[in-house]
Scaffold this motif. Structure first.
Motif, short mmCIF file in Angstrom:
data_model
loop_
_atom_site.label_atom_id
_atom_site.label_comp_id
_atom_site.label_asym_id
_atom_site.label_seq_id
_atom_site.Cartn_x
_atom_site.Cartn_y
_atom_site.Cartn_z
N ALA A 152 -55.94 14.80 6.67
CA ALA A 152 -56.34 13.47 6.26
C ALA A 152 -55.41 12.40 6.81
N GLY A 194 -58.87 14.93 -5.37
CA GLY A 194 -58.94 14.71 -3.94
C GLY A 194 -58.57 15.94 -3.14
N LEU A 195 -57.57 16.68 -3.60
CA LEU A 195 -57.19 17.92 -2.92
C LEU A 195 -58.30 18.96 -3.02
N ALA A 207 -57.33 9.19 2.83
CA ALA A 207 -56.96 9.50 1.45
C ALA A 207 -55.86 8.56 0.97
N PHE A 218 -51.84 16.07 1.81
CA PHE A 218 -53.05 15.49 2.39
C PHE A 218 -52.97 15.46 3.91
N GLU A 219 -51.81 15.13 4.44
CA GLU A 219 -51.67 15.09 5.90
C GLU A 219 -51.81 16.48 6.50
N ALA A 242 -52.74 8.22 -1.41
CA ALA A 242 -51.81 9.15 -2.06
C ALA A 242 -50.46 8.47 -2.28
N LEU A 270 -60.90 17.93 -0.53
CA LEU A 270 -60.46 18.13 0.85
C LEU A 270 -60.52 19.60 1.24
N VAL A 324 -53.49 9.23 5.66
CA VAL A 324 -53.03 8.87 4.32
C VAL A 324 -52.65 7.39 4.25
N CYS A 383 -63.51 10.56 -6.44
CA CYS A 383 -62.30 11.29 -6.83
C CYS A 383 -61.44 10.38 -7.69
N MET A 393 -55.44 12.56 -7.54
CA MET A 393 -55.06 13.29 -6.33
C MET A 393 -55.44 14.76 -6.41
N ASN A 407 -58.93 8.52 -4.84
CA ASN A 407 -58.04 9.21 -5.80
C ASN A 407 -57.61 8.34 -6.96
#
Length: 620
Positions: free
Chosen positions: A427, A489-490, A411, A422-423, A413, A493, A429, A483, A486, A456
């Protein structure tokens, strides 16, 4: 659309896209069943459907923004409704298809839509514009392929363009019919051009999908979508050659004449007299004369990694570099959804790359990469009657070392809080300034064999496609998820499930991203002209996607108006990602506004810390 259309405007083209989407959904199982090239993974129909869905949603989003009325008390907003332009609709479709493309077939489809967009740059789709669109699409596709292969989508596109150019018809319907006629004739010839198709007894799956597109264009121009037989697997010697005098190399026999010819010799489901062939005919890589037969006692002939009680899986610790790895595929009949679900779980415990899909006719196809082929087949025998079992040894490099996950999420970010989100979700990052080269290098550093990328919004679609192609090799599969921010993207995820096949996982995540409308609140850095009027430095700007839809001298008021616009189309959950420069109390103000104006809508706020956007907003 009543009558024959001389030209298709933006509204008509959007309707064409919607009807094509419906038709691809109707034909998805048929197309998937044909899929043997370049990989027999039975996903071409799904890839085309997903790509077309992304295209239609992109066009609908663009037109929704174009026609949204301005609120009388909100100041300057979107301009008054104008008739939808053909180019605006098709450009949006082409962009969205490129971003949301799945597989080679999806990328080619995006270029077909781009060819139409180029053709309607100055006006609606006319007969001459269609001729240009097909020529342009054929050129774009050939340029996009490093090693063009005949007998595939590009051949059908060439023939459709040639027939459209050669016909003496002058109206749009006539040209569309000519293109469809050229495509269906070329489709029947694909097995003669590509050996893997001939051996499997199928026409090219992607080409069949392209024919769906052209048939729906005939209907959009005012004709009737031509009736087609159901294209099925069939051994060459079982194909009748009596109809229309066509040679036996044609996989499915079509009635003689044009696409509009009489189809009375076909049954109500379109499969008709000589067009349907046994679903159990030769599989990819098998001799056409060797039909699939049920397996009564496969265990004695199957390789196993060790002697153990029946059904006991080989542990992944046995998947060392010295142990063989197998690709196991089989068909299951005489089963039900419950037992198929149990089979899916058992194969997931045995290995990876698990896919168990049904054809809608009480037959399921299963696929797994594992270290114990015998245990995989035994799991299948517990679920139903097996046939068409294939076991192939995989190269050791096709698997990652024992104990490591097979799939990674990469991802892009920015902002301490966003990176942590994200972590925490698992993911890998990539932070900082991202270029195509930086993203490519990051993908290559990931040790997993399957990589799903959440860009993202960091790079435009054409660069993502180029990175994806460059990153793929014999040991790695890379899927770019569409995506644009962000918050999208979330949302994607949150739907990640490593237990699914990569294609299924990517599809579910992409669906979640596509179902999330996103916007942002920013401060204008300087005086500028936007699509809703002039803004001054320091004004609050509300964006939906990448388009400014709100300008207000009060930043907080701009945020409230933006939420009104985004929630005006519905929504159950609002996610806010606060930027590093967000003024104190902004999240409380916006949350209270949602609670007062949209009872029942849930609001979740996260500290993102990103630069630029005071807040990113996602509405699901």
């Amino acid at each position: 659309m009543p009558g024959v259309a001389d030209a298709l405007d933006g509204t008509a083209l959007l309707n064409w896209g919607r009807h094509t989407l419906t038709a691809l959904e109707r034909h998805r199982d048929e197309i998937n069943a044909l899929n043997v090239f370049p990989v027999a993974d039975s996903d071409t129909g799904t890839n085309l459907l997903s790509t077309m869905r992304a295209a239609v949603r992109g066009a609908e989003g663009a037109t929704d923004a174009e026609i949204s009325p301005a609120a009388p008390d909100r100041g300057p907003a979107i301009a008054d409704h104008q008739p939808l332009s053909a180019h605006g609709v098709m450009a949006a479709m082409a962009r969205a298809a490129t971003m949301g493309a799945r597989g080679n077939s999806g990328i080619i489809l995006s270029q077909v839509l781009r060819g139409v967009a180029d053709a309607v740059a100055e006006g609606p789709l006319t007969a001459e514009a269609l001729r240009f669109a097909l020529r342009q699409a054929a050129r774009l596709v050939r340029e996009a392929l490093s090693s063009p292969v005949e007998g595939t989508m590009l051949t059908i596109l060439d023939r459709a363009a040639e027939r459209a150019a050669d016909t003496s018809e002058r109206d749009l319907l006539g040209v569309a019919l000519a293109a469809a006629d050229g495509a269906v004739k070329a489709l029947g010839e694909t097995p003669a051009q590509l050996g893997v198709l001939r051996e499997a007894g199928v026409v090219d799956a992607g080409a069949r999908g392209l024919l769906v597109l052209l048939d729906e264009l005939v209907a959009a121009a005012g004709g009737s979508a031509p009736a087609r037989p159901v294209y099925r697997r069939g051994a060459p010697e079982e194909r009748p050659s009596r109809v229309s005098g066509r040679p036996a190399t044609d996989v499915s026999v079509l009635s003689e004449g044009s696409a509009a010819a009489d189809r009375s010799d076909f049954s109500a489901d379109g499969s008709g007299g000589g067009a349907a062939y046994p679903a159990g005919a030769a599989r990819s890589g098998e001799a056409a004369s060797n039909p699939i037969t049920p397996v009564s006692n496969p265990g004695a002939a199957l390789p196993t990694s060790a002697v153990r009680p029946a059904g006991e899986p080989a542990p992944r610790s046995e998947w060392g570099s010295g142990a063989p790895h197998y690709e196991v595929m089989f068909l299951v009949r005489g089963s039900d959804e419950l037992r198929i679900g149990e089979l899916r779980d058992q194969l997931g415990a045995l290995g990876d790359s698990v896919v168990v899909v049904g054809d809608g006719d009480e037959t399921w196809s299963a696929h797994v990469h594992c270290g114990d082929a015998g245990a995989a087949v035994e799991a299948g025998l517990a679920a139903g009657v097996l046939s068409g079992i294939r076991i192939e040894i995989l190269d050791d490099s096709g698997h990652t070392p024992a104990g490591k996950a097979d799939r990674a999420i990469l991802a892009v970010a920015s902002g301490t809080g966003a990176v942590r989100l994200f972590e925490d979700a698992g993911a890998v990052v990539l932070e900082g300034a991202v270029t195509a080269d930086v993203l490519l290098e990051a993908i290559r550093r990931v040790p997993q064999r399957e990589v799903l990328v959440l860009s993202n919004g960091a790079l435009p679609a054409h660069e993502l496609v180029a990175v994806s192609v460059a990153a793929r090799d014999g040991q790695r599969e890379v899927l770019m998820l569409p995506c644009g921010s962000m918050v999208q993207g979330l949302a994607a995820l949150s739907m990640h499930d490593a237990g699914r096949a990569a294609a299924d996982d990517a599809f579910a995540m992409s669906e979640a991203a596509a179902g999330t409308r996103w916007g942002a609140l920013r401060v204008a850095p300087e005086r500028a002209l936007t699509m809703v009027g002039m803004c001054e430095a320091g004004d609050g700007l509300g964006l939906v996607g990448h388009d400014v839809v709100v300008i207000d001298s009060d930043v907080r008021a701009a945020g409230r108006t933006l939420l009104d616009r985004m929630l005006g189309l519905g929504g159950e959950l609002v996610t806010m990602l606060l930027g590093g420069d967000a003024p104190e109390g902004l999240s409380d103000d916006l949350t209270a506004h949602v609670a007062a104006g949209f009872p029942g809508v849930e609001v979740v706020v996260y500290p993102g810390g990103q630069a630029g956007d005071l807040v990113q907003i996602g509405v699901e």
